[in-house]
Scaffold this active site. Structure first.
Site, mmCIF file in Angstrom:
data_model
loop_
_atom_site.group_PDB
_atom_site.id
_atom_site.type_symbol
_atom_site.label_atom_id
_atom_site.label_comp_id
_atom_site.label_asym_id
_atom_site.label_seq_id
_atom_site.Cartn_x
_atom_site.Cartn_y
_atom_site.Cartn_z
ATOM 1 N N THR A 102 0.821 -1.214 0.000
ATOM 2 C CA THR A 102 0.000 0.000 0.000
ATOM 3 C C THR A 102 0.852 1.260 0.000
ATOM 4 O O THR A 102 0.484 2.284 -0.567
ATOM 5 C CB THR A 102 -0.931 -0.013 1.239
ATOM 6 O OG1 THR A 102 -1.788 -1.143 1.128
ATOM 7 C CG2 THR A 102 -1.784 1.233 1.329
ATOM 8 N N SER A 142 1.445 -7.480 -0.868
ATOM 9 C CA SER A 142 2.198 -8.509 -0.140
ATOM 10 C C SER A 142 1.486 -9.854 0.050
ATOM 11 O O SER A 142 2.169 -10.840 0.343
ATOM 12 C CB SER A 142 2.707 -7.960 1.188
ATOM 13 O OG SER A 142 1.689 -7.818 2.126
ATOM 14 N N THR A 202 1.815 -4.373 4.298
ATOM 15 C CA THR A 202 1.675 -4.702 5.728
ATOM 16 C C THR A 202 1.143 -6.118 5.957
ATOM 17 O O THR A 202 1.402 -6.715 6.996
ATOM 18 C CB THR A 202 0.720 -3.716 6.440
ATOM 19 O OG1 THR A 202 -0.560 -3.771 5.803
ATOM 20 C CG2 THR A 202 1.260 -2.303 6.428
ATOM 21 N N ASP A 203 0.371 -6.642 4.971
ATOM 22 C CA ASP A 203 -0.324 -7.916 5.214
ATOM 23 C C ASP A 203 0.617 -9.055 5.602
ATOM 24 O O ASP A 203 0.306 -9.854 6.481
ATOM 25 C CB ASP A 203 -1.135 -8.332 3.973
ATOM 26 C CG ASP A 203 -2.354 -7.454 3.761
ATOM 27 O OD1 ASP A 203 -2.632 -6.598 4.631
ATOM 28 O OD2 ASP A 203 -3.035 -7.620 2.731
HETATM 29 N N1 ASP Z 1 -2.772 -5.339 1.049
HETATM 30 C C1 ASP Z 1 -1.639 -4.474 1.250
HETATM 31 C C2 ASP Z 1 -0.356 -5.283 1.127
HETATM 32 O O1 ASP Z 1 -0.017 -6.002 2.053
HETATM 33 C C3 ASP Z 1 -1.752 -3.849 2.573
HETATM 34 C C4 ASP Z 1 -0.663 -2.898 2.929
HETATM 35 O O2 ASP Z 1 0.370 -2.778 2.333
HETATM 36 O O3 ASP Z 1 -0.889 -2.214 3.924
HETATM 37 O O4 ASP Z 1 0.310 -5.176 0.128
#
Ligand code: ASP
Length: 330
Positions: free
Chosen positions: A14, A58, A91-92
């Protein structure tokens, strides 16, 4: 001219996404260089170099990607002119990749992983400040020898302890029961403790297939049999509480162990060890009786990556329960 050099390895997430009309959602849009360009004053912290490793969300990260990322980071850290590496990520699965890089880490120089909960084009994005704090940490003397550090919200976490706790809030990364290892202040990086019991492994390649099976009420042996049939060298089970399993899973564990597959037991509770305190069917006493290895405090997702790394270096440990417990219950 800044003497310190930090390499920003961008993988996506993200932090690098912007809203796209056509798909009606956030999609990858920015390079690592674009991200740093949006951070005033970052050039005063270190000279930056960029590596666009990938630009994906991710959930698409695979253990093979993590392995290639490990090789890339260590290649950079081996360079004399490089002070540290920052990895930008989604973050995932940030905790998985950070943990993988930590247990395979070779150099004493810092690797700092970071991410953002808000997209690069959103109101008040958290990415720029997270990158600033991460570069500052990667360029610091204090972070040398501290392993991989997960840096968001000015806070530094150990990969083995940190987890994403909220699907949207920027304060999502927490280390339940232990808390952060340090934080980034305006004048310096402050560490309050060092995590004990980190074991590192250096396989030549990532070769061992390992699956993760979550116990649910009413589970039986079928998924275990399936994992064995598809050639897994190891299986991680996520049990309840102290590590207890539904009794119908036990014959599946027994047969997998007899076939030479390493079966590791974790718990779904975010804190506390797996331990054989009960004697009923499905308890840890029962699953250990048929050869399962109790994995201590580690989360199932991290135990699965660790078992891949361990069995890739030492395939013979698959049938050595004592050794597996020594490695995992730390
Ligand atoms: N869905 C995103 C990822 O993990 C969430 C993020 O980056 O916060 O790529």
């Amino acid at each position: 001219m800044q003497q310190k050099k930090v390499i920003v390895v961008a993988t996506g997430g993200t932090i690098a996404m912007k809203y796209d009309e056509a798909s009606q959602g956030l999609i990858p849009a920015c390079s690592g260089e674009d991200l740093a360009a949006a951070v005033p004053g970052i050039d005063k912290l270190a000279q930056l170099e960029f590596c666009q490793f990938s630009n994906i969300a991710s959930p698409g990260m695979t253990p093979d990607d993590m392995w290639r990322l490990h090789l890339k980071c260590e290649e950079f850290l081996a360079r004399e002119d490089v002070t540290g590496v920052v990895v930008t990520h989604g973050t995932d699965t940030l905790e998985e990749t950070s943990y993988f890089l930590d247990i395979t880490k070779i150099s004493e120089k810092p690797i700092v992983t970071t991410a953002a909960m808000r997209g690069a084009g959103d109101t008040s994005p958290d990415g720029p400040w997270n990158i600033y704090c991460s570069v500052k940490t990667a360029a610091s003397e204090e972070a040398v020898g501290m392993g991989v550090l997960v840096c968001l919200n000015e806070t530094l976490h150990a990969p083995g302890e940190v987890t994403k706790t909220h699907s949207a809030n920027p304060a999502t990364f927490q280390s339940p029961w232990w808390g952060p290892v340090g934080y980034v202040d305006l004048d310096k990086i402050v560490f309050r403790r060092k995590t004990l019991g980190v074991k590192r492994f250096h396989p030549e390649a990532l070769t061992a297939r390992v699956d993760l099976i979550k116990a649910m009420t009413g589970s039986d042996r079928e998924y275990i049999d399936f994992a064995v049939a598809r050639g897994c060298k190891g299986i991680v089970l996520e049990g309840f509480g102290r590590g207890n399993l539904p009794p119908p899973m036990i014959p599946g564990v027994e047969e997998a162990v007899k076939k030479g597959v390493a079966v590791i037991l974790t718990t779904r509770t975010p804190g506390g060890r797996v331990l054989d305190v009960y004697g009923y069917p499905g308890s840890v006493t029962d699953s250990r009786r048929v050869g399962i290895a109790a994995a201590g405090e580690i989360s199932a997702a991290k135990a699965r990556l660790k078992l891949m790394v361990v069995l890739s270096e030492h395939p013979e440990y698959a049938t050595n329960r004592d050794k597996l417990e020594e490695i995992f219950d730390i």
